[in-house]
Design a protein around this motif. Structure first.
Motif, PDB file in Angstrom:
ATOM      1  N   LEU A   5     -25.676   2.837  84.983  1.00 20.48           N
ATOM      2  CA  LEU A   5     -26.715   3.793  84.587  1.00 20.48           C
ATOM      3  C   LEU A   5     -26.155   5.202  84.499  1.00 20.48           C
ATOM      4  O   LEU A   5     -26.433   5.933  83.539  1.00 20.48           O
ATOM      5  N   SER A   6     -25.350   5.578  85.470  1.00 24.37           N
ATOM      6  CA  SER A   6     -24.756   6.909  85.485  1.00 24.37           C
ATOM      7  C   SER A   6     -23.837   7.117  84.289  1.00 24.37           C
ATOM      8  O   SER A   6     -23.850   8.175  83.647  1.00 24.37           O
ATOM      9  N   ARG A   7     -23.049   6.100  83.965  1.00 22.80           N
ATOM     10  CA  ARG A   7     -22.148   6.198  82.810  1.00 22.80           C
ATOM     11  C   ARG A   7     -22.930   6.389  81.524  1.00 22.80           C
ATOM     12  O   ARG A   7     -22.573   7.220  80.687  1.00 22.80           O
ATOM     13  N   GLY A  26     -31.432  -1.304  94.792  1.00 22.92           N
ATOM     14  CA  GLY A  26     -31.865  -0.321  95.772  1.00 22.92           C
ATOM     15  C   GLY A  26     -31.216   1.039  95.601  1.00 22.92           C
ATOM     16  O   GLY A  26     -31.275   1.884  96.500  1.00 22.92           O
ATOM     17  N   GLU A  27     -30.606   1.273  94.418  1.00 22.76           N
ATOM     18  CA  GLU A  27     -29.906   2.537  94.182  1.00 22.76           C
ATOM     19  C   GLU A  27     -30.722   3.529  93.366  1.00 22.76           C
ATOM     20  O   GLU A  27     -30.357   4.698  93.264  1.00 22.76           O
ATOM     21  N   LEU A  28     -31.806   3.055  92.777  1.00 15.12           N
ATOM     22  CA  LEU A  28     -32.664   3.898  91.957  1.00 15.12           C
ATOM     23  C   LEU A  28     -34.036   4.001  92.604  1.00 15.12           C
ATOM     24  O   LEU A  28     -34.553   3.020  93.142  1.00 15.12           O
ATOM     25  N   ARG A  62     -23.692  20.254  84.958  1.00 17.16           N
ATOM     26  CA  ARG A  62     -24.354  20.697  86.183  1.00 17.16           C
ATOM     27  C   ARG A  62     -25.796  20.189  86.255  1.00 17.16           C
ATOM     28  O   ARG A  62     -26.240  19.686  87.287  1.00 17.16           O
ATOM     29  N   LEU A  63     -26.522  20.318  85.150  1.00 17.42           N
ATOM     30  CA  LEU A  63     -27.910  19.864  85.123  1.00 17.42           C
ATOM     31  C   LEU A  63     -28.000  18.365  85.332  1.00 17.42           C
ATOM     32  O   LEU A  63     -28.876  17.871  86.063  1.00 17.42           O
ATOM     33  N   LEU A  64     -27.078  17.623  84.737  1.00 18.94           N
ATOM     34  CA  LEU A  64     -27.117  16.168  84.887  1.00 18.94           C
ATOM     35  C   LEU A  64     -26.812  15.755  86.320  1.00 18.94           C
ATOM     36  O   LEU A  64     -27.419  14.803  86.838  1.00 18.94           O
ATOM     37  N   GLU A 118     -29.014  13.103  90.988  1.00 18.46           N
ATOM     38  CA  GLU A 118     -29.314  13.093  92.420  1.00 18.46           C
ATOM     39  C   GLU A 118     -30.808  12.866  92.643  1.00 18.46           C
ATOM     40  O   GLU A 118     -31.213  12.202  93.612  1.00 18.46           O
ATOM     41  N   GLY A 119     -31.620  13.408  91.759  1.00 16.74           N
ATOM     42  CA  GLY A 119     -33.056  13.203  91.874  1.00 16.74           C
ATOM     43  C   GLY A 119     -33.495  11.789  91.568  1.00 16.74           C
ATOM     44  O   GLY A 119     -34.538  11.329  92.041  1.00 16.74           O
ATOM     45  N   LEU A 120     -32.714  11.069  90.754  1.00 15.63           N
ATOM     46  CA  LEU A 120     -33.055   9.696  90.399  1.00 15.63           C
ATOM     47  C   LEU A 120     -32.669   8.693  91.483  1.00 15.63           C
ATOM     48  O   LEU A 120     -33.272   7.616  91.604  1.00 15.63           O
ATOM     49  N   ARG A 121     -31.697   9.019  92.293  1.00 16.81           N
ATOM     50  CA  ARG A 121     -31.168   8.074  93.278  1.00 16.81           C
ATOM     51  C   ARG A 121     -32.155   7.819  94.417  1.00 16.81           C
ATOM     52  O   ARG A 121     -32.894   8.716  94.840  1.00 16.81           O
TER      53      ARG A 121
END
Length: 254
Positions: free
Chosen positions: A118-120, A206-208, A240-242, A247-250
């Motif tokens: 997802l991060s990629r 459990g990561e999202l 930076r924004l991403l 971090e907010g999605l985790r």
């Protein structure tokens, strides 16, 4: 002059005459030669590149004149290739949606860890700037009132819900909006399906966060790529924004 010289001169004269006739005939009939076809293809590429830049910076509401100016062609040239702005917008939106879908499939196929996949996808998509060119309808989210009303209706295949009441959710909207924007095509459905798989995997691991939906992920892509005049500043701001949004999605337990 001997006979052989005479025949040689006559042949050369006839060849030159034939060449002039053929050239003149092509010009008179309006038949385009190869260089003109090359020029037309080059103009099309300029228009498409300019449209991506203009719509990416100003949105799909930008006028066709801005596209023509950026492409350094007359607005008539743009309309010869695209008879209406709606046609041009649809072409750009379809191409960028297909690009995002391919990026999502690549991340899904090459990353075994759900969060890394997802991060990629998010990092690749934000870096490409494709999120700024998604069809507006794909980014629509439901209000609490709409959620309650549609709870009574059958679900469409492309909707994804985390299970939390009132959570905004992605919807593919058919027809046209009040602003007469073009509706997304089947390509949007393919994008929602593959991004939904990325979201489901990360959530099941459990990561999202449990309340994160496909809509949230696409909104991150659309908003984490600001259009800044300086390319270096834009890249730094996007990164930076991403980082903050990821971090907010985790999940807090991840």
């Amino acid at each position: 002059m001997n006979i052989s010289d005479f025949h040689g001169s006559a042949a050369a004269l006839q060849s030159e005459t034939n060449s002039r006739v053929l050239t003149g005939g092509a010009a008179a009939s309006g038949v385009r030669s190869t260089p003109l076809r090359v020029d037309a293809q080059r103009n099309l590429e300029h228009v498409l590149r300019a449209a991506r830049e203009v719509f990416g910076e100003l949105g799909y509401g930008a006028p066709m004149e801005d596209v023509a100016r950026r492409a350094r062609v007359g607005v008539g040239t743009v309309y010869r290739r695209f008879p209406s702005k709606d046609v041009l917008v649809r072409r750009i939106a379809e191409e960028e949606t297909a690009r995002l879908t391919e990026q999502a499939r690549t991340a899904l196929g090459q990353e075994e860890e759900p969060w890394q996949a997802l991060s990629r996808f998010l990092r690749t998509s934000v870096a490409s700037g494709a999120g700024r060119l998604l069809p507006p309808q794909v980014l629509r989210v439901r209000s609490a009132e709409e959620e309650a009303e549609e709870a009574l209706e059958a679900r469409v295949p492309h909707q994804r819900q985390a299970g939390a009441a009132g959570t905004p959710e992605l919807r593919v909207v058919g027809g046209r909006t009040a602003d007469d924007e073009p509706s997304p095509d089947a390509g949007a459905g393919a994008l929602l399906e593959v991004v939904g798989r990325l979201v489901d995997r990360a959530r099941e691991a459990g990561e999202l966060r449990a309340d994160v939906t496909v809509a949230d992920v696409l909104l991150v892509i659309a908003t984490a790529a600001p259009a800044l005049p300086d390319a270096a500043q834009q890249a730094a701001a996007s990164a930076r924004l991403l980082d903050i949004l990821l971090e907010g999605l985790r999940s807090r337990t991840a």
